[in-house]
Structure formats: structure tokens, C-alpha cells
Scaffold this motif. Sequence first.
Motif, PDB file in Angstrom:
ATOM      1  N   ASP A 205     -27.837  -2.964 -35.511  1.00  0.00           N
ATOM      2  CA  ASP A 205     -26.706  -3.387 -36.330  1.00  0.00           C
ATOM      3  C   ASP A 205     -25.751  -4.052 -35.358  1.00  0.00           C
ATOM      4  OD1 ASP A 205     -24.375  -3.695 -37.734  1.00  0.00           O
ATOM      5  OD2 ASP A 205     -24.124  -1.581 -38.247  1.00  0.00           O
ATOM      6  N   PHE A 206     -25.728  -5.381 -35.390  1.00  0.00           N
ATOM      7  CA  PHE A 206     -24.956  -6.136 -34.411  1.00  0.00           C
ATOM      8  C   PHE A 206     -23.567  -6.510 -34.913  1.00  0.00           C
ATOM      9  CE2 PHE A 206     -29.355  -6.611 -33.123  1.00  0.00           C
ATOM     10  CZ  PHE A 206     -29.280  -6.415 -31.760  1.00  0.00           C
ATOM     11  N   ASN A 207     -23.250  -6.155 -36.164  1.00  0.00           N
ATOM     12  CA  ASN A 207     -21.925  -6.448 -36.713  1.00  0.00           C
ATOM     13  C   ASN A 207     -21.499  -7.883 -36.427  1.00  0.00           C
ATOM     14  OD1 ASN A 207     -20.892  -4.083 -38.105  1.00  0.00           O
ATOM     15  ND2 ASN A 207     -21.005  -3.042 -36.121  1.00  0.00           N
ATOM     16  N   SER A 208     -22.440  -8.804 -36.519  1.00  0.00           N
ATOM     17  CA  SER A 208     -22.206 -10.198 -36.144  1.00  0.00           C
ATOM     18  C   SER A 208     -23.110 -11.091 -36.974  1.00  0.00           C
ATOM     19  CB  SER A 208     -22.549 -10.420 -34.662  1.00  0.00           C
ATOM     20  OG  SER A 208     -21.913  -9.477 -33.822  1.00  0.00           O
ATOM     21  N   ASN A 209     -22.627 -12.298 -37.273  1.00  0.00           N
ATOM     22  CA  ASN A 209     -23.486 -13.223 -37.998  1.00  0.00           C
ATOM     23  C   ASN A 209     -24.386 -13.999 -37.041  1.00  0.00           C
ATOM     24  OD1 ASN A 209     -22.305 -15.866 -37.248  1.00  0.00           O
ATOM     25  ND2 ASN A 209     -20.499 -15.123 -38.353  1.00  0.00           N
ATOM     26  N   SER A 210     -25.349 -14.698 -37.595  1.00  0.00           N
ATOM     27  CA  SER A 210     -26.403 -15.311 -36.786  1.00  0.00           C
ATOM     28  C   SER A 210     -25.913 -16.445 -35.897  1.00  0.00           C
ATOM     29  CB  SER A 210     -27.528 -15.829 -37.691  1.00  0.00           C
ATOM     30  OG  SER A 210     -27.038 -16.829 -38.571  1.00  0.00           O
ATOM     31  N   GLN A 211     -24.738 -16.999 -36.185  1.00  0.00           N
ATOM     32  CA  GLN A 211     -24.215 -18.100 -35.376  1.00  0.00           C
ATOM     33  C   GLN A 211     -23.074 -17.669 -34.457  1.00  0.00           C
ATOM     34  OE1 GLN A 211     -25.758 -21.143 -35.267  1.00  0.00           O
ATOM     35  NE2 GLN A 211     -27.226 -19.961 -36.501  1.00  0.00           N
ATOM     36  N   SER A 212     -22.840 -16.392 -34.352  1.00  0.00           N
ATOM     37  CA  SER A 212     -21.792 -15.899 -33.448  1.00  0.00           C
ATOM     38  C   SER A 212     -22.261 -16.044 -32.003  1.00  0.00           C
ATOM     39  CB  SER A 212     -21.482 -14.436 -33.759  1.00  0.00           C
ATOM     40  OG  SER A 212     -22.623 -13.633 -33.559  1.00  0.00           O
ATOM     41  N   PRO A 213     -21.327 -16.163 -31.052  1.00  0.00           N
ATOM     42  CA  PRO A 213     -21.716 -16.335 -29.642  1.00  0.00           C
ATOM     43  C   PRO A 213     -22.621 -15.216 -29.140  1.00  0.00           C
ATOM     44  CG  PRO A 213     -19.374 -16.766 -29.920  1.00  0.00           C
ATOM     45  CD  PRO A 213     -19.855 -16.220 -31.229  1.00  0.00           C
ATOM     46  N   GLN A 214     -22.372 -13.983 -29.588  1.00  0.00           N
ATOM     47  CA  GLN A 214     -23.165 -12.857 -29.097  1.00  0.00           C
ATOM     48  C   GLN A 214     -24.609 -12.904 -29.581  1.00  0.00           C
ATOM     49  OE1 GLN A 214     -20.256 -12.723 -30.695  1.00  0.00           O
ATOM     50  NE2 GLN A 214     -20.220 -11.211 -32.342  1.00  0.00           N
ATOM     51  N   ILE A 215     -24.803 -13.341 -30.824  1.00  0.00           N
ATOM     52  CA  ILE A 215     -26.170 -13.445 -31.339  1.00  0.00           C
ATOM     53  C   ILE A 215     -26.881 -14.662 -30.741  1.00  0.00           C
ATOM     54  CG2 ILE A 215     -27.581 -13.772 -33.406  1.00  0.00           C
ATOM     55  CD1 ILE A 215     -26.390 -10.960 -33.085  1.00  0.00           C
ATOM     56  N   LEU A 216     -26.167 -15.748 -30.569  1.00  0.00           N
ATOM     57  CA  LEU A 216     -26.768 -16.928 -29.941  1.00  0.00           C
ATOM     58  C   LEU A 216     -27.203 -16.626 -28.515  1.00  0.00           C
ATOM     59  CD1 LEU A 216     -24.412 -19.759 -31.265  1.00  0.00           C
ATOM     60  CD2 LEU A 216     -26.739 -19.215 -32.024  1.00  0.00           C
ATOM     61  N   ILE A 218     -28.373 -13.776 -27.423  1.00  0.00           N
ATOM     62  CA  ILE A 218     -29.647 -13.052 -27.524  1.00  0.00           C
ATOM     63  C   ILE A 218     -30.768 -14.004 -27.936  1.00  0.00           C
ATOM     64  CG2 ILE A 218     -30.876 -11.210 -28.741  1.00  0.00           C
ATOM     65  CD1 ILE A 218     -28.171  -9.764 -28.989  1.00  0.00           C
ATOM     66  N   LYS A 219     -30.453 -14.933 -28.841  1.00  0.00           N
ATOM     67  CA  LYS A 219     -31.473 -15.878 -29.314  1.00  0.00           C
ATOM     68  C   LYS A 219     -31.893 -16.870 -28.236  1.00  0.00           C
ATOM     69  CE  LYS A 219     -30.886 -17.418 -33.627  1.00  0.00           C
ATOM     70  NZ  LYS A 219     -30.231 -17.830 -34.896  1.00  0.00           N
ATOM     71  N   ASN A 220     -31.116 -16.994 -27.181  1.00  0.00           N
ATOM     72  CA  ASN A 220     -31.545 -17.812 -26.044  1.00  0.00           C
ATOM     73  C   ASN A 220     -32.679 -17.145 -25.280  1.00  0.00           C
ATOM     74  OD1 ASN A 220     -29.891 -20.050 -26.336  1.00  0.00           O
ATOM     75  ND2 ASN A 220     -28.208 -19.132 -25.184  1.00  0.00           N
ATOM     76  N   MET A 221     -32.831 -15.840 -25.466  1.00  0.00           N
ATOM     77  CA  MET A 221     -33.886 -15.089 -24.783  1.00  0.00           C
ATOM     78  C   MET A 221     -35.009 -14.688 -25.730  1.00  0.00           C
ATOM     79  SD  MET A 221     -33.540 -11.397 -22.870  1.00  0.00           S
ATOM     80  CE  MET A 221     -34.989 -10.563 -22.177  1.00  0.00           C
ATOM     81  N   SER A 260     -39.721 -10.988 -28.202  1.00  0.00           N
ATOM     82  CA  SER A 260     -40.087 -11.950 -27.169  1.00  0.00           C
ATOM     83  C   SER A 260     -41.315 -12.730 -27.607  1.00  0.00           C
ATOM     84  CB  SER A 260     -40.355 -11.220 -25.849  1.00  0.00           C
ATOM     85  OG  SER A 260     -41.428 -10.304 -25.992  1.00  0.00           O
ATOM     86  N   ASN A 261     -41.664 -13.752 -26.829  1.00  0.00           N
ATOM     87  CA  ASN A 261     -42.733 -14.658 -27.263  1.00  0.00           C
ATOM     88  C   ASN A 261     -44.130 -14.055 -27.124  1.00  0.00           C
ATOM     89  OD1 ASN A 261     -43.155 -14.747 -24.521  1.00  0.00           O
ATOM     90  ND2 ASN A 261     -42.479 -16.866 -24.268  1.00  0.00           N
ATOM     91  N   ARG A 262     -44.228 -12.811 -26.701  1.00  0.00           N
ATOM     92  CA  ARG A 262     -45.532 -12.138 -26.659  1.00  0.00           C
ATOM     93  C   ARG A 262     -45.933 -11.625 -28.043  1.00  0.00           C
ATOM     94  NH1 ARG A 262     -46.292  -9.875 -21.519  1.00  0.00           N
ATOM     95  NH2 ARG A 262     -48.246  -8.973 -22.285  1.00  0.00           N
ATOM     96  N   PHE A 263     -45.004 -11.683 -28.991  1.00  0.00           N
ATOM     97  CA  PHE A 263     -45.274 -11.209 -30.344  1.00  0.00           C
ATOM     98  C   PHE A 263     -45.408 -12.368 -31.318  1.00  0.00           C
ATOM     99  CE2 PHE A 263     -43.218  -7.439 -28.568  1.00  0.00           C
ATOM    100  CZ  PHE A 263     -44.027  -6.421 -29.056  1.00  0.00           C
ATOM    101  N   GLU A 264     -46.307 -12.204 -32.281  1.00  0.00           N
ATOM    102  CA  GLU A 264     -46.342 -13.072 -33.454  1.00  0.00           C
ATOM    103  C   GLU A 264     -45.740 -12.286 -34.618  1.00  0.00           C
ATOM    104  OE1 GLU A 264     -49.367 -15.950 -35.978  1.00  0.00           O
ATOM    105  OE2 GLU A 264     -50.192 -14.233 -34.905  1.00  0.00           O
TER     106      GLU A 264
END
Length: 293
Positions: A205-216, A218-221, A260-264
Motif C-alpha cells: 500500500d504505497f498511498n500514492s498514485n501511479s504518476q507520483s515521483p515515488q512510484i515512478l 520504483i517503476k524505473n527499476m 523485475s524482468n525475470r518474471f512474466e
Amino acid sequence: MNRYYILTIVLFSIFILGGCSSQKKTVATDIEASRFKVAQYNIRYDSDTDRKNGNGWELRLEPLSKLILSHDFDIVGTQEGNDKQLSDLKSKMAGYDYVGHPYGGRDGTLHNCATFYKVEKFEVLDKGVFWLSQTPDVPSIGWDATDRRICYWVQFKEKKTGKEFFFFNAHFYWRLKEAKEKSGPLMVSKMKEIAGNAPIVCVGDFNSNSQSPQILAIKNMLSDTYDATVTPRKGPENTGFPGGVFQGTPNSRIDFIFVSNRFEVLDYEVFSDSYNDGHYPSDHFPVACVLSL
């Protein structure tokens, strides 16, 4: 040509083809055994106010455990449950165990980040915690937050295949901006430090929307399974209600599963199972994905 020579060639060919077939069968079995279903579920703490409003834990326990069992979650990261809630939930879910760590409140004991898993399928190899703060390796309150928030991690081994992966389970601070924004880059740094190049699942539960700096950050990784699923998404889009609301329509997508990219990512679904004339077992909907490692 010598008939014995021809016979030798034929027998050798049968041996080679049989070996290839056996190898293909082994690979196929290995891929199938590597599929499992992970979920993210904030189960809502045991609140006196909820009890007065007809949404007490004693009413929610049965439908909440039934939801997990009926949808066959293999691993589910939970937030907010206290020690009694976790014990109650385990008593309703034969075949599951859990590991977790307390957080919340100024003394850090109000809630738990807990990860339930099927003991038949998984073995816990290692586990640990870090605090979402400037001093992540010691119990602490971070930045402008007013209580302790954590990420609890588990290193799992899948028993059938021997494959290992890390499962990170986090609950970001909810109210003020700095603690949320700084928690994203911290998560990335600590996941790299702890897991290295190993496969990673990260829920919370990240209490953040998908375009927030904190989620972005994580999405860089890692990939957001909402985007990465190879089949169409199912269920509602949003997952989080205002605190203590158990009916109606959630107003935000704040619960995530990253990989991570090891998962489909084979599917993605948000579940809205209800009981007692449209009440939900929590003020969050659970999110689940079938993953192939």
C-alpha cells in the motif's frame, strides 16, 4: 552399406531424439512449476470505530480469509493487521504460515507488515526489515511522517524448482508529502542492496498514485504488473477507499505489485468480493497476479 552399421545409426538417432523429448518435457514441467499467484492486500486494522459502525474485525475475518482461500493466493503481502488479527487469519487458513514485522505508531508496534505463504510451496530462506526514513537500518520515523513505516522482505525458495526470489512488502506514509516522495528512491536503493540481481516481487500500500515521483522511481527499476500483464486486466481499477469506508467505489489505485524482468505477468486482477449486503472485508481491494519465474 553394412546392416550392422545402419542398425547402429538408427539406434543412436532414437537415443538422441528421445533425449531431446525428455529435455523438452523437463523444461515444460519446470516452467509450469514456476507459476504462482501473488497478492497485495491491506486488511485494515482492528478499529473500535469500525466495530461501532458494523464493520468490526470479528465480522470481517471470515469473508476476508474466504476471499484469500477462494482465489487461491500462494503468497499475499498484508499491511495494518495487529498480532491478534494475524493469528486469527492464520487459524482460518490451513496450509499457510506468515512472517512479519511491526510498525506504526510512535513506538512502532501498532500494525504489522506480514506476508502469508503456502508452506507446501515455499521455504523462507531469509527475512529482514528496513525503515522508511533517513536511517533505514534502525527503528525510526522518516522525514515529515508522524509514525514509523517499513518495508519487510522475505527471500523465498520455491520447493519444486529450487528457484529463489525476494518478496518486498511495504506500507508508505499516507498524509504528508516528503515522507512519501523520499520512500520511493529509498526502496529502490535497498532492494538493489538486499536482492542484487535476484528476481524481485515488490508489493504494498504505497498511498500514492501511479504518476507520483515515488512510484515512478520504483517503476524505473521494476515493472508495474498493471501495465505488464500479457492478458487483459480484470476487476475494478482503483483499490483504496478513504480509511474506514467499506462500501461503494474506491477512489484511487494505491495498491501495487511490481516485478523485475525475470518474471512474466500472466494476469492481473482486482477482487471486489463482498458480504453482508455489499460490505467489503477491508477498506482496500486486494490485487493479485499469476507470475511465471
